[in-house]
Design a protein around this motif. Sequence first.
Motif, PDB file in Angstrom:
ATOM      1  N   HIS A 248      -6.821  11.330  -3.177  1.00  0.00           N
ATOM      2  CA  HIS A 248      -6.785  11.312  -1.961  1.00  0.00           C
ATOM      3  C   HIS A 248      -7.400  11.252  -1.342  1.00  0.00           C
ATOM      4  CE1 HIS A 248      -3.426  14.246  -3.431  1.00  0.00           C
ATOM      5  NE2 HIS A 248      -2.641  13.450  -2.801  1.00  0.00           N
TER       6      HIS A 248
ATOM      7  N   ASP B  86       0.712  -1.259  -0.435  1.00  0.00           N
ATOM      8  CA  ASP B  86      -0.472   0.208   0.364  1.00  0.00           C
ATOM      9  C   ASP B  86       0.833   1.041  -0.514  1.00  0.00           C
ATOM     10  OD1 ASP B  86      -2.122   2.124   0.758  1.00  0.00           O
ATOM     11  OD2 ASP B  86      -2.019   1.562   2.218  1.00  0.00           O
TER      12      ASP B  86
ATOM     13  N   ALA C 240      -5.421   0.333  -0.521  1.00  0.00           N
ATOM     14  CA  ALA C 240      -6.419   2.383   0.697  1.00  0.00           C
ATOM     15  C   ALA C 240      -7.344   1.116   1.432  1.00  0.00           C
ATOM     16  CB  ALA C 240      -7.039   2.350  -0.421  1.00  0.00           C
TER      17      ALA C 240
ATOM     18  N   VAL D  76      -7.807   6.732  -1.686  1.00  0.00           N
ATOM     19  CA  VAL D  76      -6.382   6.497  -1.116  1.00  0.00           C
ATOM     20  C   VAL D  76      -7.107   5.939   1.006  1.00  0.00           C
ATOM     21  CG1 VAL D  76      -5.433   6.268  -3.132  1.00  0.00           C
ATOM     22  CG2 VAL D  76      -5.353   7.981  -1.241  1.00  0.00           C
TER      23      VAL D  76
ATOM     24  N   ARG E 104       1.395   3.582  -3.288  1.00  0.00           N
ATOM     25  CA  ARG E 104      -0.019   5.134  -3.349  1.00  0.00           C
ATOM     26  C   ARG E 104       0.445   6.208  -4.025  1.00  0.00           C
ATOM     27  NH1 ARG E 104      -1.977   6.721   2.689  1.00  0.00           N
ATOM     28  NH2 ARG E 104      -3.133   4.778   3.259  1.00  0.00           N
TER      29      ARG E 104
ATOM     30  N   SER F 142      -2.930  -2.219  -4.606  1.00  0.00           N
ATOM     31  CA  SER F 142      -3.276  -0.816  -3.530  1.00  0.00           C
ATOM     32  C   SER F 142      -3.856  -1.495  -2.690  1.00  0.00           C
ATOM     33  CB  SER F 142      -4.149  -0.510  -4.399  1.00  0.00           C
ATOM     34  OG  SER F 142      -5.462   0.679  -3.465  1.00  0.00           O
TER      35      SER F 142
END
Length: 380
Positions: A224, A202, A246, A227, A206, A244
């Motif tokens: 932003h 992650d 998130a 995430v 990012r 990812s």
Amino acid sequence: MIALLGMFSEHLLMGNAPEAVLAVVTGFPSTMFAVLGGASAAVSTRTLIRAGRPAAACLSVAVRGLLIATIGLILGAVPLVIVMVLSYYGFALIALACVLRLPTWALGCLAAALSLAGPHLILWARATGAAGAIASPSFASPLEFLQTIVFTGFYPAITWFTYMLIGLCAGRAVISGRARIHVAAALFIPGLLMFIAGFISDILSRAAVIDTLVADGTSAQTAHKLVENGYGTPLGSGWLALLSGAPHTGTTADIMRTAGMALVVFGALLMAIPRDSAKLPLPGKIIARAGSAPLTIYILHFFGFYALLLIAILADSSGVWVFGPVGIAIHTLAALGVGTYLLLTDRRGPLETLISRIVRGAVDRFCPAKPAEPRTLETM
């Protein structure tokens, strides 16, 4: 109780807290509930399994899931601030009942496969579903209902089913009869490795994730925000759905990061807490009792949140005692109050008691135990 406290914090901070705090309370509490749900299924059905009644064990989990899903659908019928998770949780339990008889190695392989394929299935359902990217349970048609529950809702059952598979494996380890320290290590070490892998993935991805979202037409501000919370769906296909991590995206990295931390906490508690709950100090007993009534406390939190919010609106106040640390303290003290009451009266949570009673009734009716065969003397 750790998961409940995290849930209180995520709901009541409303994103207004230092990044370090939000990183801890976003995503992890709900995952811990799902993993513990799988572990609970293993523990609650062990007597039926050992008695040679696997069908009764599967039915008990399925009925429990159906009841929880029904409660969730009723309470979540009106869109409000808190996203009602119980409907997704319940359907994930129903799916878990279908694989309850599989060996542990098969459950582990299925969890690994869904960790890789699940994010892509969610994106596929959002792109090709009957009504597109439905985010809340839809009652327009059976197809749309299943689409939202399984794939496109805020807590897709396919992701929660993956978490429950991991929890089921963990629960089987706990009831295996092996030494407690060995079981704790078997959960803690793999969990830590999973968390580290998901966390690193992650962090390293990012910036590239944000750049990709902006390149696809998303504003930098929205990118932003995404995430920090994906609201149930991966932020993109391909490598995004894999690397990812998130929160609330259900990507491979997100599952590894959050499920890994759940196993770390599970293993750490096994090492720290004595097997005999009678040896716990009084505060520990109260916390344990509160933690044994998660559904009751979740529902109380749900109604308590809106009760405090209504009071703040009617009093024309800033709501500082509804949201933030004050609100968290109020809900935590209320949960501990429930735990104290259950300890003093030696009872279970009322909703837990009701559901267990209905489950037992269903099992006794549809999968009754066979009467013991009379013993006969063998003659020479």
